[in-house]
Design a protein around this motif. Structure first.
Motif, PDB file in Angstrom:
ATOM      1  N   LEU A 115      -0.739   7.522 -10.015  1.00  0.00           N
ATOM      2  CA  LEU A 115       0.234   7.540  -8.923  1.00  0.00           C
ATOM      3  C   LEU A 115      -0.255   6.701  -7.749  1.00  0.00           C
ATOM      4  CD1 LEU A 115       2.906   9.122  -8.622  1.00  0.00           C
ATOM      5  CD2 LEU A 115       1.636  10.760  -7.221  1.00  0.00           C
ATOM      6  N   ARG A 116      -1.543   6.915  -7.400  1.00  0.00           N
ATOM      7  CA  ARG A 116      -2.111   6.151  -6.282  1.00  0.00           C
ATOM      8  C   ARG A 116      -2.210   4.676  -6.630  1.00  0.00           C
ATOM      9  NH1 ARG A 116      -5.237  10.560  -5.406  1.00  0.00           N
ATOM     10  NH2 ARG A 116      -6.702   9.773  -6.936  1.00  0.00           N
ATOM     11  N   GLY A 117      -2.426   4.405  -7.923  1.00  0.00           N
ATOM     12  CA  GLY A 117      -2.500   3.014  -8.359  1.00  0.00           C
ATOM     13  C   GLY A 117      -1.233   2.249  -8.029  1.00  0.00           C
ATOM     14  N   ARG A 118      -0.114   2.972  -7.943  1.00  0.00           N
ATOM     15  CA  ARG A 118       1.140   2.330  -7.549  1.00  0.00           C
ATOM     16  C   ARG A 118       1.291   2.308  -6.033  1.00  0.00           C
ATOM     17  NH1 ARG A 118       5.920   4.191 -11.631  1.00  0.00           N
ATOM     18  NH2 ARG A 118       4.939   3.439 -13.535  1.00  0.00           N
ATOM     19  N   ALA A 119       1.137   3.503  -5.434  1.00  0.00           N
ATOM     20  CA  ALA A 119       1.430   3.650  -4.011  1.00  0.00           C
ATOM     21  C   ALA A 119       0.449   2.866  -3.137  1.00  0.00           C
ATOM     22  CB  ALA A 119       1.419   5.126  -3.636  1.00  0.00           C
ATOM     23  N   CYS A 120      -0.818   2.814  -3.563  1.00  0.00           N
ATOM     24  CA  CYS A 120      -1.847   2.152  -2.749  1.00  0.00           C
ATOM     25  C   CYS A 120      -2.423   0.958  -3.483  1.00  0.00           C
ATOM     26  CB  CYS A 120      -2.982   3.115  -2.426  1.00  0.00           C
ATOM     27  SG  CYS A 120      -2.494   4.471  -1.379  1.00  0.00           S
ATOM     28  N   PHE A 121      -1.594   0.286  -4.283  1.00  0.00           N
ATOM     29  CA  PHE A 121      -2.104  -0.760  -5.158  1.00  0.00           C
ATOM     30  C   PHE A 121      -3.030  -1.730  -4.437  1.00  0.00           C
ATOM     31  CE2 PHE A 121      -1.984  -5.042  -6.753  1.00  0.00           C
ATOM     32  CZ  PHE A 121      -2.371  -4.868  -8.062  1.00  0.00           C
ATOM     33  N   GLU A 122      -2.560  -2.233  -3.263  1.00  0.00           N
ATOM     34  CA  GLU A 122      -3.308  -3.312  -2.608  1.00  0.00           C
ATOM     35  C   GLU A 122      -4.681  -2.870  -2.134  1.00  0.00           C
ATOM     36  OE1 GLU A 122      -0.594  -1.763  -1.785  1.00  0.00           O
ATOM     37  OE2 GLU A 122       0.045  -2.133   0.269  1.00  0.00           O
ATOM     38  N   PHE A 123      -4.878  -1.542  -1.960  1.00  0.00           N
ATOM     39  CA  PHE A 123      -6.171  -1.067  -1.463  1.00  0.00           C
ATOM     40  C   PHE A 123      -7.041  -0.482  -2.589  1.00  0.00           C
ATOM     41  CE2 PHE A 123      -3.289  -0.561   2.304  1.00  0.00           C
ATOM     42  CZ  PHE A 123      -3.750  -1.705   2.953  1.00  0.00           C
ATOM     43  N   LEU A 124      -6.558  -0.610  -3.817  1.00  0.00           N
ATOM     44  CA  LEU A 124      -7.359  -0.175  -4.964  1.00  0.00           C
ATOM     45  C   LEU A 124      -7.728  -1.344  -5.868  1.00  0.00           C
ATOM     46  CD1 LEU A 124      -5.624   3.178  -5.946  1.00  0.00           C
ATOM     47  CD2 LEU A 124      -8.034   2.868  -5.340  1.00  0.00           C
ATOM     48  N   ALA A 125      -6.980  -2.428  -5.742  1.00  0.00           N
ATOM     49  CA  ALA A 125      -7.230  -3.583  -6.603  1.00  0.00           C
ATOM     50  C   ALA A 125      -8.284  -4.477  -5.968  1.00  0.00           C
ATOM     51  CB  ALA A 125      -5.933  -4.360  -6.796  1.00  0.00           C
ATOM     52  N   GLU A 126      -8.829  -5.374  -6.765  1.00  0.00           N
ATOM     53  CA  GLU A 126      -9.766  -6.333  -6.188  1.00  0.00           C
ATOM     54  C   GLU A 126      -8.998  -7.292  -5.289  1.00  0.00           C
ATOM     55  OE1 GLU A 126     -11.641  -8.722  -9.196  1.00  0.00           O
ATOM     56  OE2 GLU A 126      -9.873  -8.690 -10.467  1.00  0.00           O
TER      57      GLU A 126
ATOM     58  N   ARG B 298       5.708   0.032  -7.822  1.00  0.00           N
ATOM     59  CA  ARG B 298       5.301  -0.708  -6.634  1.00  0.00           C
ATOM     60  C   ARG B 298       4.198  -1.724  -6.941  1.00  0.00           C
ATOM     61  NH1 ARG B 298       1.636  -0.411  -2.568  1.00  0.00           N
ATOM     62  NH2 ARG B 298       2.365  -1.199  -0.547  1.00  0.00           N
ATOM     63  N   ASP B 299       3.269  -1.374  -7.838  1.00  0.00           N
ATOM     64  CA  ASP B 299       2.151  -2.285  -8.112  1.00  0.00           C
ATOM     65  C   ASP B 299       2.620  -3.571  -8.792  1.00  0.00           C
ATOM     66  OD1 ASP B 299       2.750  -0.410 -10.162  1.00  0.00           O
ATOM     67  OD2 ASP B 299       0.992  -1.078 -11.277  1.00  0.00           O
ATOM     68  N   LEU B 300       3.741  -3.490  -9.517  1.00  0.00           N
ATOM     69  CA  LEU B 300       4.276  -4.705 -10.140  1.00  0.00           C
ATOM     70  C   LEU B 300       4.698  -5.705  -9.071  1.00  0.00           C
ATOM     71  CD1 LEU B 300       6.702  -4.099 -13.136  1.00  0.00           C
ATOM     72  CD2 LEU B 300       4.456  -5.173 -13.109  1.00  0.00           C
ATOM     73  N   ILE B 301       5.204  -5.183  -7.957  1.00  0.00           N
ATOM     74  CA  ILE B 301       5.659  -6.051  -6.870  1.00  0.00           C
ATOM     75  C   ILE B 301       4.485  -6.527  -6.034  1.00  0.00           C
ATOM     76  CG2 ILE B 301       7.144  -6.195  -4.828  1.00  0.00           C
ATOM     77  CD1 ILE B 301       8.766  -5.567  -7.223  1.00  0.00           C
ATOM     78  N   VAL B 302       3.792  -5.559  -5.443  1.00  0.00           N
ATOM     79  CA  VAL B 302       2.733  -5.899  -4.498  1.00  0.00           C
ATOM     80  C   VAL B 302       1.596  -6.641  -5.195  1.00  0.00           C
ATOM     81  CG1 VAL B 302       1.108  -4.931  -2.852  1.00  0.00           C
ATOM     82  CG2 VAL B 302       3.368  -3.951  -3.061  1.00  0.00           C
ATOM     83  N   GLY B 303       1.415  -6.388  -6.492  1.00  0.00           N
ATOM     84  CA  GLY B 303       0.336  -7.040  -7.221  1.00  0.00           C
ATOM     85  C   GLY B 303       0.717  -8.387  -7.809  1.00  0.00           C
ATOM     86  N   SER B 304       1.985  -8.747  -7.701  1.00  0.00           N
ATOM     87  CA  SER B 304       2.405 -10.012  -8.303  1.00  0.00           C
ATOM     88  C   SER B 304       2.021 -11.189  -7.419  1.00  0.00           C
ATOM     89  CB  SER B 304       3.923 -10.024  -8.498  1.00  0.00           C
ATOM     90  OG  SER B 304       4.364 -11.352  -8.756  1.00  0.00           O
TER      91      SER B 304
ATOM     92  N   ALA C 272      -7.103  -4.591  13.476  1.00  0.00           N
ATOM     93  CA  ALA C 272      -6.221  -4.894  12.344  1.00  0.00           C
ATOM     94  C   ALA C 272      -6.832  -4.407  11.049  1.00  0.00           C
ATOM     95  CB  ALA C 272      -5.956  -6.393  12.267  1.00  0.00           C
ATOM     96  N   VAL C 273      -5.954  -4.047  10.102  1.00  0.00           N
ATOM     97  CA  VAL C 273      -6.415  -3.654   8.770  1.00  0.00           C
ATOM     98  C   VAL C 273      -5.823  -4.596   7.727  1.00  0.00           C
ATOM     99  CG1 VAL C 273      -6.715  -1.207   9.281  1.00  0.00           C
ATOM    100  CG2 VAL C 273      -4.498  -2.032   8.476  1.00  0.00           C
ATOM    101  N   GLY C 274      -6.547  -4.732   6.605  1.00  0.00           N
ATOM    102  CA  GLY C 274      -6.065  -5.571   5.513  1.00  0.00           C
ATOM    103  C   GLY C 274      -6.850  -5.270   4.262  1.00  0.00           C
ATOM    104  N   ARG C 275      -6.574  -6.041   3.196  1.00  0.00           N
ATOM    105  CA  ARG C 275      -7.307  -5.832   1.959  1.00  0.00           C
ATOM    106  C   ARG C 275      -8.777  -6.198   2.149  1.00  0.00           C
ATOM    107  NH1 ARG C 275      -2.965  -9.285  -1.285  1.00  0.00           N
ATOM    108  NH2 ARG C 275      -3.169 -10.325   0.737  1.00  0.00           N
ATOM    109  N   ASP C 276      -8.992  -7.267   2.908  1.00  0.00           N
ATOM    110  CA  ASP C 276     -10.347  -7.694   3.238  1.00  0.00           C
ATOM    111  C   ASP C 276     -10.240  -8.661   4.404  1.00  0.00           C
ATOM    112  OD1 ASP C 276      -9.614 -10.216   2.203  1.00  0.00           O
ATOM    113  OD2 ASP C 276     -10.335  -9.694   0.204  1.00  0.00           O
ATOM    114  N   TYR C 277     -11.347  -9.330   4.712  1.00  0.00           N
ATOM    115  CA  TYR C 277     -11.367 -10.210   5.878  1.00  0.00           C
ATOM    116  C   TYR C 277     -10.242 -11.250   5.839  1.00  0.00           C
ATOM    117  CZ  TYR C 277     -12.788 -13.923   9.035  1.00  0.00           C
ATOM    118  OH  TYR C 277     -12.781 -14.879  10.007  1.00  0.00           O
ATOM    119  N   ALA C 278      -9.912 -11.722   4.644  1.00  0.00           N
ATOM    120  CA  ALA C 278      -8.932 -12.810   4.520  1.00  0.00           C
ATOM    121  C   ALA C 278      -7.586 -12.449   5.149  1.00  0.00           C
ATOM    122  CB  ALA C 278      -8.735 -13.169   3.042  1.00  0.00           C
ATOM    123  N   ASP C 279      -7.253 -11.155   5.186  1.00  0.00           N
ATOM    124  CA  ASP C 279      -5.961 -10.746   5.750  1.00  0.00           C
ATOM    125  C   ASP C 279      -5.983 -10.638   7.276  1.00  0.00           C
ATOM    126  OD1 ASP C 279      -4.524 -10.525   3.368  1.00  0.00           O
ATOM    127  OD2 ASP C 279      -5.289  -8.504   2.990  1.00  0.00           O
TER     128      ASP C 279
END
Lengths: 491, 301
Positions: free
Chosen positions: B104-115, A132-138, B253-260
């Motif tokens: 596992l979480r790095g995949r499932a919750c990628f957008e909320f763990l990445a910068e 999933r991270d490959l997609i959402v992170g791209s 609303a929720v998002g990665r940060d204010y920009a969303d």
């Protein structure tokens, strides 16, 4: 105005360095013409010395007259150039083509199923077939279009699939182009020229025609009409004359008889898309767009873009217009996602891939990375997000400093790169030599074009690109690359 | 509790504007005990409005005004029922256990763990994190509470030191910020610790009549964060008030940060040079018995 830098330029590919003996597409190892090429070989061999060079000259003059040109990025003079043309046609036997055609349709079907999934329910991510991270992170994944579903799931309406033919004679997929693939205008123009310079050969061989491509493209686009409308208006959206493929945008609009528009000609009113005309606003139902996602709509994407139409994403979401290819389709030709395409075909279609892909290594995996970095000079390294051949490093052709720099870039951002082993591209007899009148083997690749509206339509053959300089590894048009006419024989 | 929210944004232009295309996130959500029982969105000029669900599951609206207008008011009116959220408490999982599933979480919750755009993993942020990183044996939920307090203790609440486009580097450099900055900074720390964390845009209702609570935020438009905690799911924390969210937090609303999740994002055309934005916001109890005094609500000009 850096859309022209970001945009897909001229078709560019890499003819890769040779380790094993390349397949010669016209002659076998004993120097005999292959059966499907016998007629062309005899024709060429029977020619008087200098005649072929004359035909090449003649073709060049015709291209100049017809104005078939492209712009070269980084060439500040802005001069338009002729895409060099080689008069020796490339032949593809009918059985080889039938198999390729089936494989290409299979591939584009799977890519569309993938896009419908990742911008919809995301089953393939839940099943962890593609991480999933490959997609959402791209950077190619467009959050803003999640939930938008074009008719017939035609996210990719026009695909250019780059194929190479390996030493064993098998075609393999090198990369997919599903954003704004270009080059089809050359296929059609090349055929016009060949029909004039080798009419007797064309008549003797039954060559499948390519002239119907614009009609097929228009039919495919019309099939995307919102709500199945019976008389949709189609328009082509171009970034303008500075784009490298502007000639093709003009060409296709003329051939299809549809308007060529720029962003400033468009306006969104009441969640519908219109073009401004002297008679007032005219509704557009299907937009064949040849500009990048980032520039399509300043509300959803780059706020400084003047090339697109503000509010377009909302219009698409409301289902009142359709863009081809869909915004966000680029996630399907991301170089890292490419590695998963055979899995996708099995996952969505339950079929084995008909055309294999060139082995692709994701450098984000530490073990894979170690393996590749050890022998970096044997690999081609590509950035995952870029298209059009930008940022590609060909290991065997890179010097130590370049390899070192590449190593550093990979270590800094392992997820940003993939590596592929060097593939020995097939060669084809090509007009060359110091006198410009000798036939010599030169590396070629192939970009077939696949249309996917309500049903698939594949252009027989595609664009054959050839590295014109001896030993050249790049069939890039701006670096001495050219093209050949591709003849798919009828049964 | 039941609250009535009126959120009006008025744009005034020096020359007429037209072709105004906007994306709006103003409807309070329906989840975790919160219900938006009434909602209306309107514009002062003829507008075309389409609702849609965005990538993060927020209910957004596309709002377009084609005709010429010298000013445009976009007004959202909602009535929202809230229930007190579950009290914060330990989740019974230590970081040592939690981080076993990190990949596992790095995949499932990628957008909320990445910068993300407003939460870059800068050197400054990393240094700040190292002063406050969790102990191996620390309960993950306790850490989230600790960080919501810790961040606030290090910085001053100062409106004017940062602006809507501030990144967390600004608050780290200036030592002060507003709710948005505290949220971004805490999000950055929790993400570096491996806890999926998202930004929340919403409102803060006034304290109950007679309460001694003092609100340091002089505005009802508010920002906080939600952290994903094992066994508990998404839980809200408000670093500006050093606490877990209570029944006064109304999420939009929720998002990665204010920009969303800006309340209104858009473009317009005009031959003019300037436009002026004025926000009027009121959040007040909607039950007659609790809002006898019309001045009980907070408002921001």
């Amino acid at each position: 105005m850096n859309a022209q830098r970001v945009g897909n330029g001229m078709p560019i590919t890499q003819a890769l360095a040779a380790f094993e003996r390349p397949m010669n597409e016209m002659f076998d190892d004993e120097g005999r013409a292959r059966p499907e090429c016998a007629r062309v070989a005899n024709y060429l061999l029977a020619m008087e010395a200098g005649r072929l060079a004359e035909l090449g000259e003649q073709a060049h003059r015709m291209f100049l007259r017809m104005g078939v040109t492209f712009n070269v990025y980084g060439n500040e003079s802005g001069a338009e150039r002729i895409f060099p043309f080689d008069p020796v046609p490339r032949i593809i036997a009918s059985d080889v083509w039938s198999n390729l055609e089936a494989g290409l349709i299979q591939r584009v079907r799977a890519l569309n199923a993938f896009l419908a999934d990742v911008y919809g329910p995301g089953e393939i991510l839940k099943d962890d077939v593609v991480p999933r991270d490959l997609i959402v992170g791209s950077p190619q994944f467009r959050h803003a279009v999640v939930g938008i579903r074009p008719p017939h799931d035609s996210f990719v309406t026009v695909a250019g699939i780059d194929l190479v033919r390996a030493a064993d004679g098998c075609f393999k997929v090198l990369e997919d182009n599903v954003r704004t693939p270009s080059g089809v205008s050359y296929v059609i123009e090349n055929r016009v020229i060949m029909t004039r310079i080798m009419p007797e050969l064309m008549r003797a061989l039954k060559v499948r025609s390519v002239e119907h491509y614009p009609a097929d493209l228009l039919a495919s686009l019309r099939e995307l009409a919102p709500g199945g409308g019976s008389d949709p208006t189609v328009a082509i959206l171009t970034p303008g004359p500075f784009n490298s493929a502007f000639f093709e945008h003009v060409f296709l609009s003329q051939q299809m008889g549809v308007e060529l528009v720029e962003g400033q000609d468009l306006v969104c009113v009441d969640h519908k898309l219109f073009m401004k005309t002297v008679h007032g606003l005219k509704r557009i139902h299907v937009l064949y767009r040849r500009i990048d996602d980032d520039f399509m709509d300043p509300v959803a994407f780059r706020p400084d873009s003047l090339l697109g139409a503000p509010g377009l994403t909302a219009v698409l979401r409301a289902g009142n217009a359709v863009a081809a290819n869909a915004i966000g389709a680029g996630i399907a030709d991301d170089k890292a996602i490419f590695a998963y395409t055979p899995e996708m075909i099995k996952y969505y279609l339950g079929e084995e891939p008909i055309i294999p892909i060139v082995e692709t290594h994701l450098l984000r995996d530490p073990e894979v990375r170690e393996m590749v970095l050890k022998d970096l000079d044997r690999y081609v390294v590509k950035p995952t997000g870029a298209s059009g051949g930008y940022g590609v490093v060909i290991g065997p052709r890179a010097d130590e400093a370049e390899l070192e720099e590449t190593r550093r870039r990979i270590e800094r951002d392992p997820g940003g790169f993939i590596a592929q082993p060097v593939v020995q591209l097939s060669v084809h007899p090509t007009l060359a030599g110091a006198d410009g009148a000798t036939l010599a083997p030169r590396h070629v690749d192939l970009r077939p074009f696949v249309l996917m509206g309500a049903k698939p339509r594949v252009l027989p053959g595609g664009l054959t690109r050839v590295a014109l300089r001896e030993g050249s590894l790049i069939v890039n048009s701006s670096q001495g690359g050219g093209s050949k006419d591709t003849w798919v024989l009828e049964n | 509790m039941k609250y009535r929210i009126i959120h009006s944004t008025r744009f005034a232009y020096d020359e007429p504007a037209y072709d105004s295309q906007n994306e709006v996130r103003l409807r309070p959500w329906d989840r975790d005990g919160q219900r938006c029982v009434e909602f209306s969105l309107g514009a002062s000029a003829p507008a075309s409005i389409h609702p849609f669900d965005d990538f993060f599951g927020n209910q957004a609206h596309s709002l377009s005004v084609s005709g010429h207008h010298k000013e445009l008011e976009i007004a959202a009116r909602s009535i929202v029922e809230t229930a007190p959220p579950l009290a914060p408490g330990p989740c019974g999982v230590t970081f040592t256990e939690f981080l076993k599933d990190d990949a596992l979480r790095g995949r499932a919750c990628f957008e909320f763990l990445a910068e993300s755009r407003y939460v870059p993993f800068s050197e400054r942020l990393r240094r700040f994190f190292w002063m406050a990183h969790p102990e191996d044996g620390e309960d993950v939920a306790d850490y989230a509470v600790r960080m919501a307090r810790y961040v606030r203790d290090q910085f001053e609440y100062e409106s004017g030191t940062t602006h809507v486009h501030s990144s967390l580097n600004d608050i780290l450099a200036t030592g002060g910020g507003v709710c948005q900055d505290f949220a971004h900074l805490t999000i950055g720390i929790l993400r570096l610790a491996g806890v999926p964390t998202r930004y929340v845009s919403g409102y803060l209702a006034p304290p109950p009549a007679g309460s001694l609570a003092i609100d340091i935020t002089a505005q009802a438009s508010h920002a906080w964060l939600e952290a994903w905690l094992p066994g508990q799911g998404w839980r809200g924390f408000d670093p500006t008030h050093r606490c877990a969210i209570d029944g006064r937090h109304i999420g939009v609303a929720v998002g990665r940060d204010y920009a969303d999740v800006p309340p209104i994002r858009g473009v317009f055309r005009s031959s003019g040079k300037s436009s002026k934005m004025t926000i009027k916001l009121s959040v007040e109890p909607s039950e007659p018995e609790s809002s006898g005094d019309p001045g009980a609500g907070q408002s921001q000009q």
